[in-house]
Motif scaffolding. Structure first.
Motif, short mmCIF file in Angstrom:
data_model
loop_
_atom_site.label_atom_id
_atom_site.label_comp_id
_atom_site.label_asym_id
_atom_site.label_seq_id
_atom_site.Cartn_x
_atom_site.Cartn_y
_atom_site.Cartn_z
N TYR A 174 0.42 0.83 14.71
CA TYR A 174 1.57 0.47 13.89
C TYR A 174 2.42 1.72 13.62
N PHE A 210 6.63 -3.87 5.85
CA PHE A 210 5.39 -4.49 5.39
C PHE A 210 5.56 -4.93 3.94
N ASP A 211 4.72 -5.90 3.54
CA ASP A 211 4.70 -6.39 2.16
C ASP A 211 3.78 -5.51 1.33
N LYS A 232 9.96 -5.55 -0.16
CA LYS A 232 9.48 -5.18 1.17
C LYS A 232 9.52 -3.65 1.24
N GLU A 251 0.06 -5.79 2.07
CA GLU A 251 -0.40 -5.46 3.42
C GLU A 251 -0.88 -4.02 3.46
N GLU A 252 -1.92 -3.79 4.21
CA GLU A 252 -2.41 -2.43 4.38
C GLU A 252 -2.37 -1.98 5.83
N THR A 253 -1.74 -2.79 6.70
CA THR A 253 -1.64 -2.48 8.12
C THR A 253 -1.10 -1.09 8.34
N PHE A 254 -0.01 -0.78 7.66
CA PHE A 254 0.66 0.50 7.83
C PHE A 254 -0.27 1.67 7.53
#
Length: 122
Positions: A106, A93-94, A60, A97-100
């Protein structure tokens, strides 16, 4: 080609990556996985800390605002003023994941959680 890794006040990003991160109680929290730099201003925005997992599987990542880190020469690593519990509750985030990386909301939650001023200003 010459590589410059560090002076008394400057360090190459490649040398920061892999550096251990501790809390103020001396507990090992993880390592710096990556440094994120704002393309426009050139400011270091985050140190992405990796933790958990085994042999690189299931890790993570915590985006830590750069301002939360202090380098401790005695520990040869960075120190954050966080307990393990605070870190467990922090934005994470994993690897896939590209959310960050693409979501300003975010990023704002990250800065709100740590009580830091966003690197982009408000």
């Amino acid at each position: 080609m010459a590589h410059y890794h560090e002076t008394s006040t400057l360090i190459g990003a490649d040398k920061v990556e892999g550096t251990d991160v501790y809390n103020t109680a001396g507990e090992h929290l993880g390592t710096i996985h990556e440094i994120m730099i704002d393309k426009t201003s050139g400011k270091v925005a985050y140190a992405v800390m990796s933790f958990g997992g085994f042999l690189g599987m299931g890790e993570k990542y915590h985006p830590l605002p750069w301002s939360t880190l202090t380098y401790d020469v005695n520990q040869a690593g960075y120190v954050v003023n966080l307990s393990k519990q605070q870190l467990q509750d922090a934005p994470v985030f994993d690897e896939d994941e590209e959310t960050f990386l693409s979501d300003r909301a975010y990023e704002k939650r990250v800065h709100d959680y740590y009580g830091t001023t966003p690197y982009w200003g408000l």
